[in-house]
Design a protein around this motif. Structure first.
Motif, short mmCIF file in Angstrom:
data_model
loop_
_atom_site.label_atom_id
_atom_site.label_comp_id
_atom_site.label_asym_id
_atom_site.label_seq_id
_atom_site.Cartn_x
_atom_site.Cartn_y
_atom_site.Cartn_z
N HIS A 1 -3.87 -9.20 -1.96
CA HIS A 1 -3.95 -7.82 -1.48
C HIS A 1 -4.95 -7.67 -0.33
O HIS A 1 -4.62 -7.14 0.72
CB HIS A 1 -4.30 -6.88 -2.65
CG HIS A 1 -4.47 -5.46 -2.22
ND1 HIS A 1 -3.41 -4.70 -1.79
CD2 HIS A 1 -5.57 -4.67 -2.11
CE1 HIS A 1 -3.85 -3.49 -1.45
NE2 HIS A 1 -5.15 -3.44 -1.63
N ASP B 1 -1.60 -1.92 -4.41
CA ASP B 1 -1.95 -0.52 -4.17
C ASP B 1 -0.73 0.40 -4.26
O ASP B 1 -0.34 1.05 -3.30
CB ASP B 1 -2.70 -0.34 -2.84
CG ASP B 1 -4.21 -0.57 -3.00
OD1 ASP B 1 -4.64 -0.92 -4.14
OD2 ASP B 1 -4.94 -0.40 -2.02
N ASN C 1 -6.65 -3.12 -5.30
CA ASN C 1 -7.87 -2.54 -5.87
C ASN C 1 -7.62 -1.17 -6.50
O ASN C 1 -8.15 -0.87 -7.56
CB ASN C 1 -8.97 -2.46 -4.80
CG ASN C 1 -8.54 -1.76 -3.54
OD1 ASN C 1 -7.49 -2.06 -2.99
ND2 ASN C 1 -9.34 -0.81 -3.08
N HIS C 2 -6.81 -0.32 -5.83
CA HIS C 2 -6.61 1.03 -6.40
C HIS C 2 -5.86 0.98 -7.73
O HIS C 2 -6.04 1.86 -8.57
CB HIS C 2 -5.90 1.93 -5.40
CG HIS C 2 -6.80 2.36 -4.29
ND1 HIS C 2 -7.79 3.31 -4.46
CD2 HIS C 2 -6.92 1.93 -3.01
CE1 HIS C 2 -8.45 3.47 -3.33
NE2 HIS C 2 -7.96 2.63 -2.43
N ASP D 1 0.80 -1.23 0.00
CA ASP D 1 0.00 0.00 0.00
C ASP D 1 0.84 1.29 0.00
O ASP D 1 0.68 2.13 0.88
CB ASP D 1 -0.96 -0.01 1.22
CG ASP D 1 -1.87 -1.22 1.19
OD1 ASP D 1 -2.87 -1.19 0.48
OD2 ASP D 1 -1.55 -2.22 1.87
N HIS E 1 -3.85 -3.80 2.26
CA HIS E 1 -5.16 -3.21 1.96
C HIS E 1 -5.81 -2.46 3.12
O HIS E 1 -6.37 -1.40 2.92
CB HIS E 1 -6.13 -4.30 1.46
CG HIS E 1 -7.49 -3.78 1.12
ND1 HIS E 1 -7.70 -2.88 0.09
CD2 HIS E 1 -8.70 -4.01 1.68
CE1 HIS E 1 -9.01 -2.61 0.03
NE2 HIS E 1 -9.62 -3.26 0.98
FE LIG Z 1 -6.34 -1.70 -1.20
#
Ligand SMILES: [Fe+2]
Length: 300
Positions: free
Chosen positions: A219, A92, A128-129, A59, A238
């Protein structure tokens, strides 16, 4: 995106009214601290004699002024000093925040990450990002993101539901990397009514062809209840530990299990999960009680 002047006004206004605690959570903890979270464990079924040090970075959320390419480079220097046999990146890399003075392009953050060195390589999964900030990938509903390409271009292996076998001192182990569980945003323009994952746990583990232990990179920790005991260790990020954590509890955690997988070493039915508190911030540039961290896991 805001201008530097607008940003300084936000900072100025913030400081004028904020209590010292707010200033700390806003400026000191997210920017100035870096700690090492160290874990030692021998998971059930681990190969006797296999001593493995894993260094994990999660992250980063590259953006200025919170996580510049320069800061990523200094984090990598610190990570290299930790002497890992293998280094893993848990996703991320992309910003995930609007309160920035400048976005850091994928070619910049990947170049900074290319300084990472480990005898058994650097292995990455996406978060996800990384998916959410790539409109083409959202439209395609799969394939790869600009983050995948940026990492591959600097020689870092990216795992999208893939497992590979490595060896240390002649003893084998597997690195299995899951594609993101929240990759696809819902929305009319994407023709999706719900959030969609691209993770394929069964397909990834099916690539494992012998009895050597498995380290799973995922993640989001939410996959953990489905991970079989055959996997020695699941490594996730995450959650950022909720970004705000008091006496071992995080009030807000982006997980459907709430605080259960927010941070640290979690053991359930003799299965092991380690969740990193990560290095950057998403949504808001605040951290309290969860300073940016590099994770070191000694297995064996
Ligand atoms: Fe994330």
């Amino acid at each position: 995106m805001i201008t530097r002047r607008g940003f300084m006004q936000v900072i100025g206004g913030g400081f004028a009214s904020a209590v010292a605690l707010g200033g700390y959570a806003f400026a000191v903890e997210p920017l100035a601290r870096l700690r090492i979270a160290h874990y030692s464990l021998t998971p059930p079924g681990w190969t006797p004699g296999l001593k493995l040090r894993v260094v994990a970075i999660a992250d980063l959320h590259a953006c200025e002024p919170w996580m510049s390419a320069r800061r990523i480079a200094s984090i990598c220097t610190r990570a290299n000093e930790l002497g890992g046999d293998v280094t893993v990146l848990l996703g991320d890399y992309a910003s995930g925040m609007n309160l920035v003075t400048r976005y850091v392009h994928s070619s910049e953050w990947s170049k900074a990450l290319s300084a990472l060195e480990a005898p058994l390589g650097v292995h990455a999964v996406m978060g996800n990002h990384d998916w959410w900030e790539d409109r083409t990938a959202q439209k395609n509903g799969g394939g790869e993101t600009f983050g995948h390409r940026a990492l591959v271009e600097v020689g870092i292996s990216v795992y999208s539901n893939r497992a590979i076998r490595l060896e240390k001192d002649g003893l084998g182990f597997w690195i299995a990397g899951l594609e993101d569980q929240l990759a696809l945003l819902p929305g009319k323009k994407w023709k999706r009514s719900a959030m969609g994952g691209l993770d394929d746990l069964d397909g990834t583990l099916a690539q494992v062809t012998d009895e050597a232990p498995i380290i799973l990179l995922a993640h989001e920790p939410d996959i953990f209840p489905k991970v079989p005991a055959r996997v020695s260790l699941t490594l996730s990020g995450h959650t950022h530990g909720g970004q705000v954590r008091f006496i071992g509890h995080s009030p807000v955690v982006p997980s459907r299990f709430g605080d259960r997988y927010a941070y640290g070493h979690i053991v359930e039915e003799e299965r092991n999960l380690i969740v990193s508190g990560g290095l950057g911030c998403s949504i808001a540039p605040i951290r309290f009680g969860v300073p940016p961290e590099i994770v070191v896991v000694d297995l064996g």
